[in-house]
Design a protein around this motif. Structure first.
Motif, short mmCIF file in Angstrom:
data_model
loop_
_atom_site.label_atom_id
_atom_site.label_comp_id
_atom_site.label_asym_id
_atom_site.label_seq_id
_atom_site.Cartn_x
_atom_site.Cartn_y
_atom_site.Cartn_z
N ARG A 167 0.84 -1.19 0.00
CA ARG A 167 -0.10 0.04 0.00
C ARG A 167 0.88 1.27 -0.17
NH1 ARG A 167 -4.80 1.33 4.47
NH2 ARG A 167 -5.37 3.09 3.11
N LEU A 168 1.96 1.28 0.75
CA LEU A 168 2.98 2.37 0.88
C LEU A 168 3.60 2.86 -0.55
CD1 LEU A 168 4.87 2.24 4.01
CD2 LEU A 168 3.65 4.14 3.39
N VAL A 169 3.94 1.58 -1.23
CA VAL A 169 4.41 1.73 -2.46
C VAL A 169 3.65 2.14 -3.55
CG1 VAL A 169 5.78 0.20 -4.32
CG2 VAL A 169 6.35 -0.12 -1.79
N MET A 170 2.44 1.53 -3.46
CA MET A 170 1.60 1.96 -4.78
C MET A 170 0.89 3.07 -4.47
SD MET A 170 1.53 -0.27 -6.70
CE MET A 170 1.20 -1.91 -7.23
N SER A 178 4.69 6.34 -2.47
CA SER A 178 5.83 6.55 -3.46
C SER A 178 6.70 5.16 -3.41
CB SER A 178 6.59 7.51 -2.93
OG SER A 178 7.98 7.52 -3.44
N PRO A 179 7.17 4.84 -4.59
CA PRO A 179 7.88 3.59 -4.62
C PRO A 179 9.21 3.66 -4.00
CG PRO A 179 7.86 4.68 -6.86
CD PRO A 179 6.73 5.36 -5.81
N TRP A 180 9.71 4.72 -3.46
CA TRP A 180 11.02 4.92 -2.59
C TRP A 180 10.74 4.47 -1.20
CZ3 TRP A 180 15.38 5.94 -5.12
CH2 TRP A 180 15.23 6.71 -6.40
N PHE A 204 13.35 1.92 0.50
CA PHE A 204 13.83 2.10 1.70
C PHE A 204 13.57 0.79 2.87
CE2 PHE A 204 12.52 3.30 6.08
CZ PHE A 204 13.84 4.10 6.78
N PHE A 205 12.51 0.22 2.80
CA PHE A 205 11.97 -0.88 3.43
C PHE A 205 13.07 -1.89 3.36
CE2 PHE A 205 9.25 -4.26 4.69
CZ PHE A 205 8.92 -4.09 5.90
#
Length: 151
Positions: A3-6, A9-11, A15-16
């Protein structure tokens, strides 16, 4: 994470992944450090036990109880099968007792407890190629020095 990536941001995904790699590396490093600390501690304990055994052997050889071993005391003790067995147990090859005494002695004709422990510890086990190369180098240096002085 998806959900964070989509949505954000893909960054964050990059980072993860870096964060997970860093944590795994840190845990691996800590486990390795603990293992090495325990191994080095065991080696130090073994070295101390070996030195104590050598001091016991020194005391047995020092029949005059003056804190030093003379060549005569050393040669006299070389006939004792118990001391021969003890040297073999300590992994010291004692086939030539005179040579052994000369290698331990620092040149004054007697061996102190400190000289004995240090010398026998250095003689334990088989010679390493590094030791043989160092000796060969030293012999060549002395021979060159002797040749220059005789000319």
């Amino acid at each position: 994470v998806r959900r964070l990536v989509m949505e954000v941001s893909p960054w964050y995904g990059i980072f993860f992944c870096c964060y997970i790699l860093f944590v795994q590396f840190a845990i691996f490093s800590i486990v390795t450090m603990i293992f090495l600390r325990d191994a080095l501690s065991a080696v130090a304990d073994e070295r101390d036990r070996y030195a104590r055994k050598l001091l016991q052997l020194f005391t047995a050889i020092d029949t005059s109880k003056d804190g030093i071993i003379s060549r005569e005391e050393f040669e006299f003790s070389s006939n004792d099968p118990k001391l021969q067995a003890y040297l073999a147990h300590l992994e010291v090859e004692a086939s030539e007792y005179n040579l052994l005494f000369d290698m331990i002695d620092d040149g004054d004709g007697v061996v102190s407890a400190e000289e004995f422990v240090y010398g026998v510890t250095r003689l334990k086990g088989v010679a390493r190629s590094q030791d043989l190369v160092a000796i060969s180098h030293e012999v060549r240096r002395v021979m060159k020095h002797a040749e220059r002085n005789t000319q």
